[in-house]
Design a protein around this motif. Structure first.
Motif, PDB file in Angstrom:
ATOM      1  N   SER A 494       0.825  -1.217   0.000  1.00  0.00           N
ATOM      2  CA  SER A 494       0.000   0.000   0.000  1.00  0.00           C
ATOM      3  C   SER A 494       0.858   1.266   0.000  1.00  0.00           C
ATOM      4  O   SER A 494       0.468   2.278  -0.558  1.00  0.00           O
ATOM      5  CB  SER A 494      -0.924   0.011   1.220  1.00  0.00           C
ATOM      6  OG  SER A 494      -0.148   0.075   2.399  1.00  0.00           O
ATOM      7  N   HIS A 495       2.036   1.227   0.654  1.00  0.00           N
ATOM      8  CA  HIS A 495       2.861   2.433   0.789  1.00  0.00           C
ATOM      9  C   HIS A 495       4.331   2.120   0.537  1.00  0.00           C
ATOM     10  O   HIS A 495       4.763   0.976   0.693  1.00  0.00           O
ATOM     11  CB  HIS A 495       2.761   3.005   2.213  1.00  0.00           C
ATOM     12  CG  HIS A 495       1.443   3.613   2.539  1.00  0.00           C
ATOM     13  ND1 HIS A 495       0.320   2.857   2.773  1.00  0.00           N
ATOM     14  CD2 HIS A 495       1.064   4.912   2.680  1.00  0.00           C
ATOM     15  CE1 HIS A 495      -0.704   3.666   3.045  1.00  0.00           C
ATOM     16  NE2 HIS A 495      -0.270   4.929   2.994  1.00  0.00           N
ATOM     17  N   GLU A 585      -5.439   3.586   3.094  1.00  0.00           N
ATOM     18  CA  GLU A 585      -4.689   3.266   1.881  1.00  0.00           C
ATOM     19  C   GLU A 585      -4.169   4.497   1.142  1.00  0.00           C
ATOM     20  O   GLU A 585      -3.089   4.479   0.569  1.00  0.00           O
ATOM     21  CB  GLU A 585      -5.584   2.434   0.962  1.00  0.00           C
ATOM     22  CG  GLU A 585      -4.781   1.482   0.115  1.00  0.00           C
ATOM     23  CD  GLU A 585      -5.685   0.549  -0.670  1.00  0.00           C
ATOM     24  OE1 GLU A 585      -6.462  -0.173  -0.033  1.00  0.00           O
ATOM     25  OE2 GLU A 585      -5.599   0.582  -1.907  1.00  0.00           O
ATOM     26  N   ASN A 586      -4.940   5.596   1.187  1.00  0.00           N
ATOM     27  CA  ASN A 586      -4.523   6.790   0.433  1.00  0.00           C
ATOM     28  C   ASN A 586      -3.853   7.851   1.297  1.00  0.00           C
ATOM     29  O   ASN A 586      -3.548   8.945   0.838  1.00  0.00           O
ATOM     30  CB  ASN A 586      -5.726   7.423  -0.269  1.00  0.00           C
ATOM     31  CG  ASN A 586      -6.102   6.599  -1.466  1.00  0.00           C
ATOM     32  OD1 ASN A 586      -5.219   6.010  -2.114  1.00  0.00           O
ATOM     33  ND2 ASN A 586      -7.397   6.519  -1.742  1.00  0.00           N
ATOM     34  N   ILE A 588      -1.213  10.000   3.423  1.00  0.00           N
ATOM     35  CA  ILE A 588       0.226  10.270   3.439  1.00  0.00           C
ATOM     36  C   ILE A 588       0.615  10.542   4.884  1.00  0.00           C
ATOM     37  O   ILE A 588      -0.007  11.371   5.551  1.00  0.00           O
ATOM     38  CB  ILE A 588       0.572  11.516   2.587  1.00  0.00           C
ATOM     39  CG1 ILE A 588       0.184  11.284   1.130  1.00  0.00           C
ATOM     40  CG2 ILE A 588       2.050  11.865   2.697  1.00  0.00           C
ATOM     41  CD1 ILE A 588       0.365  12.512   0.236  1.00  0.00           C
ATOM     42  N   LEU A 597       5.452   7.872   4.919  1.00  0.00           N
ATOM     43  CA  LEU A 597       4.771   6.737   4.282  1.00  0.00           C
ATOM     44  C   LEU A 597       3.956   7.299   3.130  1.00  0.00           C
ATOM     45  O   LEU A 597       3.048   8.109   3.336  1.00  0.00           O
ATOM     46  CB  LEU A 597       3.855   6.040   5.279  1.00  0.00           C
ATOM     47  CG  LEU A 597       4.541   5.324   6.443  1.00  0.00           C
ATOM     48  CD1 LEU A 597       3.509   4.699   7.380  1.00  0.00           C
ATOM     49  CD2 LEU A 597       5.461   4.238   5.913  1.00  0.00           C
ATOM     50  N   TRP A 598       4.293   6.872   1.946  1.00  0.00           N
ATOM     51  CA  TRP A 598       3.660   7.468   0.767  1.00  0.00           C
ATOM     52  C   TRP A 598       2.820   6.404   0.063  1.00  0.00           C
ATOM     53  O   TRP A 598       3.338   5.344  -0.280  1.00  0.00           O
ATOM     54  CB  TRP A 598       4.760   7.993  -0.178  1.00  0.00           C
ATOM     55  CG  TRP A 598       4.236   9.080  -1.059  1.00  0.00           C
ATOM     56  CD1 TRP A 598       3.538   8.921  -2.214  1.00  0.00           C
ATOM     57  CD2 TRP A 598       4.341  10.478  -0.840  1.00  0.00           C
ATOM     58  NE1 TRP A 598       3.198  10.139  -2.734  1.00  0.00           N
ATOM     59  CE2 TRP A 598       3.682  11.123  -1.905  1.00  0.00           C
ATOM     60  CE3 TRP A 598       4.925  11.263   0.163  1.00  0.00           C
ATOM     61  CZ2 TRP A 598       3.589  12.505  -2.011  1.00  0.00           C
ATOM     62  CZ3 TRP A 598       4.827  12.641   0.049  1.00  0.00           C
ATOM     63  CH2 TRP A 598       4.173  13.253  -1.016  1.00  0.00           C
ATOM     64  N   PRO A 599       1.544   6.686  -0.162  1.00  0.00           N
ATOM     65  CA  PRO A 599       0.702   5.652  -0.785  1.00  0.00           C
ATOM     66  C   PRO A 599       1.187   5.329  -2.199  1.00  0.00           C
ATOM     67  O   PRO A 599       1.526   6.258  -2.953  1.00  0.00           O
ATOM     68  CB  PRO A 599      -0.681   6.300  -0.853  1.00  0.00           C
ATOM     69  CG  PRO A 599      -0.599   7.545  -0.068  1.00  0.00           C
ATOM     70  CD  PRO A 599       0.836   7.932   0.098  1.00  0.00           C
TER      71      PRO A 599
END
Ligand code: NAD
Length: 634
Positions: A494-495, A585-586, A588, A597-599
């Motif tokens: 996810s990320h 999930e989306n 940041i 943590l970047w999607p």
């Protein structure tokens, strides 16, 4: 005659025992083997009544001392032997290949054993240029590649054997052999992978461009060469064993596929593996002329040797199928993280399994190498490097003060890699011949030495002498690793996790990968744990995450020509627990300093913000391999 054969449950050792019993049925054979993942008691079952089997680690002094009783000659095969595994658990390679060899020598000496033969490999000489016709001889200086832990540990073992000979005068010989093939070879090695994959209708993996060259010898020819050395070899001498049969990996794959009767479309080029040296080739003139050894199968009957090997694997599925399931255990030094490693048949590489391990059922190797051993090992490696340097003309022409400076840098573990690099460099740079090293510059020691500038006097266009400078990493060109952290949730990535930091000298916000320099002999798991804890504040040992998978993305040269920096790239997939477990999930997550943590759904935004060369290289390699990764093929 009574022989003590170490490592005889493995591939070459078992074939040697069959050879010897066949040729000298009156002789007695005692065998020592620790039955590691590569040792297989079934290799010896048909001849068990004719031999004496001792299950023991060659470091177990009491058992080894006992086994030496009444022995006329030791033939020492026992080793950790797989390059692709050695990068994950280097300490095991030092334990068996280096310390185990010393233990055997000392116990043999104590017991008054008159003869010792040590089996080594051509990998200790490093790699040859791909398109040259040159070959290794007994005079080639040792120059194992700094990232080939197996070769380094074998080189150290050879050096110990030679020192032991010099000190004690014991009747010792060494042989360095090229790649063996034949029956009973563990299915993770190249030719068995080809055959066993074909039997199961799987494609045959060829790493990289397939141009890497290996010099192939039938295992029975290797056994007869050792026989010749045991009978006629001179003490203190090294003999190279090979049959002039150097072939590219692509040639071998196509040849075996053809002999098997399969279609050439079964050959599948997959991403390269670590430490894949370019070319090995042996000049065996010495053993042929001085000892009169002659291979029976050799190069001329290579096709027959391969056909017989194919038939053996076809007829012995009961032997190799269980080995495909056999898993070796590795752990970090705290033993909190345990992974099982085994063969991935599609990529032909070593794979990790972190999940579904009942930790109570997994036996973790109890001995780990401590600080004292590290120093000893470092000094032995140091001696080999200094010997290789001393053979270089430019080094001989350098002043004593430069030589002293190099010597001091070699004794410091944070700059040893620089000296190792100097010892293995070509003597020419861009056509200029190096005449001498005239100046070395680096930061003051109290602040830690990171980079080193070397000023060489070089000869340009035949007569012009100029001074040119080069920049190197203190820890050596291949000691660095960078980690792209992929975060998995509900079974899908996810990320990605990167570090947000302000970088000197640019200032401003930067997104970068975790990683840096590993310590000499530090296992990959320890390096990952340390880097993620210090840089991304994710403490795996305290349960902040579990590792799901490690994918090697090869090496990159981010500033080729400027420096000798060539770190490894890994994608490490983890499942995060603790405070990040609940992120959407989306979402940041961006802390002012530390983890970002970047999607993956918004990855393009991150790529356009980020100009860290390692990050971009890791992303493009992931993209390149995405198909294989999605199908769990690398
Ligand atoms: P292998 O991995 O098939 O067998 C090694 C054997 O050593 C196994 O039976 C294992 O159980 C045993 N062993 C490992 N650690 C031990 C320990 N601590 N104590 C006791 N036993 C231990 O290896 P192989 O391919 O048969 O290689 C044998 C020797 O030949 C090695 O020294 C290797 O470096 C050398 N060599 C191999 C090749 C090749 O192509 N396979 C080429 C040149 C040289």
């Amino acid at each position: 005659m009574k022989l003590l054969v170490t490592g005889a449950a493995g591939f070459i050792g078992s074939n040697f025992v069959y050879y010897w019993l066949d040729k000298y049925p009156q002789d007695e054979i005692r065998v020592i083997d620790a039955l590691t993942y590569a040792g297989n008691i079934e290799n010896l079952t048909p001849i068990m009544s004719k031999i004496e089997f001792v299950e023991a680690d060659i470091n177990d002094r009491a058992k080894v001392s006992d086994a030496m009783k009444g022995v006329d000659a030791v033939v020492h095969f026992a080793a950790e032997s797989h390059v692709d595994r050695s990068i994950f658990d280097p300490a095991k390679y030092w334990h068996t290949n280096v310390h185990g060899t010393l233990a055997l020598l000392e116990e043999a000496k104590k017991a008054g054993v008159p003869r010792f033969h040590h089996i080594s490999t051509d990998e200790v000489y490093g790699e040859l240029p791909l398109d040259s016709g040159s070959k290794f001889t007994e005079k080639t200086p040792y120059s194992p590649k700094s990232d080939n832990i197996y070769a380094l540990s074998k080189a150290e073992a050879d050096s110990i054997v030679l020192d032991f000979y010099e000190k004690t005068g014991m009747y010792i010989t060494i042989s360095n052999c090229s790649n063996n093939y034949g029956p009973r070879q563990f299915p993770e090695k190249f030719i068995p992978i080809i055959v066993t994959n074909l039997i199961d209708g799987l494609k045959v993996p060829v790493h990289g461009d397939g141009r890497n060259v290996r010099d192939w010898i039938h295992v029975m020819d290797h056994a007869s060469a050792i026989d010749a050395i045991l009978q006629k070899g001179k003490k203190g001498e090294t003999y190279l064993i090979g049959t002039n049969n150097d072939r590219s990996n692509a040639y071998i794959a196509e040849k075996v596929v053809g002999l098997y009767g399969a279609d050439e479309s079964m050959v599948n080029h997959v991403p390269d593996r670590h430490s894949n040296d370019r070319r090995y080739a042996i000049d065996a003139t010495k053993i042929i002329t001085e000892l009169g050894w002659k291979p029976e199968i050799g190069r001329d009957d290579f096709d027959d040797g391969l056909k017989e090997t194919i038939e053996w694997y076809k007829n012995n599925e009961d032997w190799w199928r269980p080995l495909l399931e056999k898993k070796d255990v590795i752990s970090d030094s705290t033993k909190k993280i345990i992974a099982l490693i085994s063969l991935d048949r599609v990529s032909g590489k070593t794979k990790f399994t972190f999940k579904n391990i009942d930790k109570n059922n997994v036996e973790v190797p109890s001995e780990k190498i401590g600080q004292k051993d590290f120093v000893e090992e470092h000094l032995i490696r140091y001696k080999i490097v200094m010997k290789n340097l001393a053979n270089k003309e430019w080094y001989q022409n350098s002043t004593d003060s430069i030589k002293n400076e190099i010597e001091e840098l070699g004794k410091d573990s944070s700059t040893f890699g620089y000296v190792e690099d100097l010892a293995s460099r070509e003597d020419r740079i861009n056509g200029d011949r190096i005449l001498s090293l005239v100046k070395i510059e680096h930061a003051d020691r109290p602040y830690g030495i990171y980079g080193i500038a070397s000023w060489f006097e070089v000869e340009r266009d035949g007569d012009k002498k100029i001074v040119d400078g080069f920049y190197s990493w203190g820890r050596g060109p291949k000691s660095g690793s960078k980690l792209l952290l992929l975060v998995k949730k509900d079974n899908k990535v996810s990320h990605v996790a990167v570090i947000r930091e302000e970088k000197f000298p640019m200032g401003g916000i930067e997104y970068a990968l975790a990683g840096g320099f590993s310590n000499l002999n530090e296992g990959l798991l320890d390096f990952i744990v340390r880097s993620l804890k210090n840089e991304l504040k994710i403490n795996i040992l305290e349960g902040a995450a579990t590792i799901d998978k490690i994918t090697s993305l090869g090496r990159i040269s981010p500033d080729g020509g400027m420096t000798n920096n060539k770190p490894s790239l890994y994608a490490v997939t983890v499942e995060l627990k603790d405070k990040y477990a609940g992120i959407a999930e989306n979402e940041i997550v961006e802390e002012e300093k530390g983890v970002v943590l970047w999607p993956v759904s918004k990855i393009n935004d991150l790529v356009s913000k980020c100009d860290d060369a390692y990050f971009l290289a890791a992303m493009s390699r992931l993209e390149l391999y995405s198909d294989l990764i999605a199908n769990n093929k690398i």
